[in-house]
Scaffold this motif. Structure first.
Motif, PDB file in Angstrom:
ATOM      1  N   VAL A 210      69.790  16.922 -64.528  1.00 12.82           N
ATOM      2  CA  VAL A 210      69.126  17.433 -63.220  1.00 12.82           C
ATOM      3  C   VAL A 210      69.980  17.455 -61.949  1.00 12.82           C
ATOM      4  O   VAL A 210      69.855  18.324 -61.442  1.00 12.82           O
ATOM      5  N   GLU A 211      70.738  16.409 -61.854  1.00 14.28           N
ATOM      6  CA  GLU A 211      71.566  16.534 -60.762  1.00 14.28           C
ATOM      7  C   GLU A 211      73.015  17.328 -61.083  1.00 14.28           C
ATOM      8  O   GLU A 211      73.737  17.446 -60.153  1.00 14.28           O
ATOM      9  N   GLU A 212      73.248  17.205 -62.287  1.00  9.00           N
ATOM     10  CA  GLU A 212      74.356  18.321 -62.928  1.00  9.00           C
ATOM     11  C   GLU A 212      75.637  17.253 -62.363  1.00  9.00           C
ATOM     12  O   GLU A 212      76.543  18.202 -61.971  1.00  9.00           O
ATOM     13  N   ARG A 213      75.677  16.039 -62.385  1.00  5.62           N
ATOM     14  CA  ARG A 213      76.831  15.220 -62.153  1.00  5.62           C
ATOM     15  C   ARG A 213      77.761  15.362 -63.268  1.00  5.62           C
ATOM     16  O   ARG A 213      77.493  15.481 -64.599  1.00  5.62           O
ATOM     17  N   THR A 214      79.056  15.064 -63.088  1.00  6.16           N
ATOM     18  CA  THR A 214      79.996  14.940 -64.157  1.00  6.16           C
ATOM     19  C   THR A 214      79.894  13.757 -64.691  1.00  6.16           C
ATOM     20  O   THR A 214      79.451  12.657 -64.204  1.00  6.16           O
ATOM     21  N   GLN A 215      80.657  13.379 -65.821  1.00  8.29           N
ATOM     22  CA  GLN A 215      80.672  12.243 -66.731  1.00  8.29           C
ATOM     23  C   GLN A 215      81.473  11.176 -65.707  1.00  8.29           C
ATOM     24  O   GLN A 215      81.133   9.935 -65.935  1.00  8.29           O
TER      25      GLN A 215
END
Length: 251
Positions: A210-215
């Motif tokens: 949803v927020e498309e954060r990186t690992q």
């Protein structure tokens, strides 16, 4: 409690009931609570050459069949069990009666295989597969794949006698493709699977998709390493994928 959840409870009661008359009544109530399922499938396939009322009837008969065959613990509840049954019966009805111009039987069979393989490959490749990739996966000629894709147009035919528009010009025929019911089913199964995740796992899914954060960013939020996040994501996705495979097998 939703109607679908109540239907699950009624079918569970029916399974443990020794009174055949009561079993029939409980299943009938469950069917009435889930009539939106065949109606929804019928709406998705509306305008493809078969009367909507016929599709509703086929879908409702399939719903009754699903209620009679459902056993507690089969899949992720009655809705996830019933939708493939309804979808399969509607597709079978199209296959048997819905062709305006009937392609060869072999082409119809390849088309079914192509549709299923497109779904599988698109998940693995994260993009739409090419005809060549489908041909390799199915061990058929690439031209056969192209013909199978094109044969979907044989479900309906457009009359050449349609009147012109108000401006006196020719009629612009626009092919409107209904949303794929398989996508609806997958969305339902995934939503059910996400609800069963732990709070931490749902947070990971939210941050990643949803927020498309990186690992690495997710690791900072959770206080773990990027490698741990990768393992957690793999475990979550594998679990959701197993749910999808279970439902596809039931179809």
């Amino acid at each position: 409690m939703t109607g679908h959840e109540l239907a699950d409870q009624l079918l569970a009661q029916a399974e443990g009931c020794g009174d055949s008359a009561m079993v029939g009544r409980l299943r009938q109530q469950a069917v009435l609570l889930t009539l939106d399922l065949p109606d929804r499938v019928a709406r998705r396939y509306r305008g493809r050459g078969i009367d909507s009322d016929d599709l509703v009837q086929v879908g409702r008969m399939a719903l009754v069949k699903a209620a009679n065959g459902y056993r507690v613990g089969a899949g992720n509840g009655f809705v996830s069990y019933a939708l493939p049954t309804i979808l399969g019966e509607v597709k079978r009805h199209f296959r048997d009666t819905g062709w305006a111009v009937r392609p060869p039987r072999r082409l119809q069979e390849v088309r079914v295989q192509v549709i299923a393989e497109e779904d599988r490959l698109s998940q693995d490749l994260r993009r739409w597969p090419t005809p060549g990739e489908l041909a390799v996966a199915l061990a058929v000629d690439v031209e056969e794949v192209r013909s199978a894709r094109q044969s979907g147009a044989a479900y309906t035919a457009v009359s050449l006698d349609l009147p012109g528009d108000e401006d006196g010009g020719g009629v612009d025929v626009v092919a409107r493709e209904s949303a794929d019911i398989d996508s609806l089913l997958r969305s339902r199964v995934v939503c059910d699977g996400v609800r069963r995740l732990t709070e931490r796992e749902r947070l990971i899914v939210h941050l990643r998709f949803v927020e498309e954060r990186t690992q690495s960013e997710i690791g900072s939020v959770l206080g773990v390493s990027q490698m741990q996040v990768s393992r957690l994501l793999t475990s979550i996705i594998d679990g959701l994928r197993r749910d999808l495979v279970d439902v596809a097998s039931a179809a």
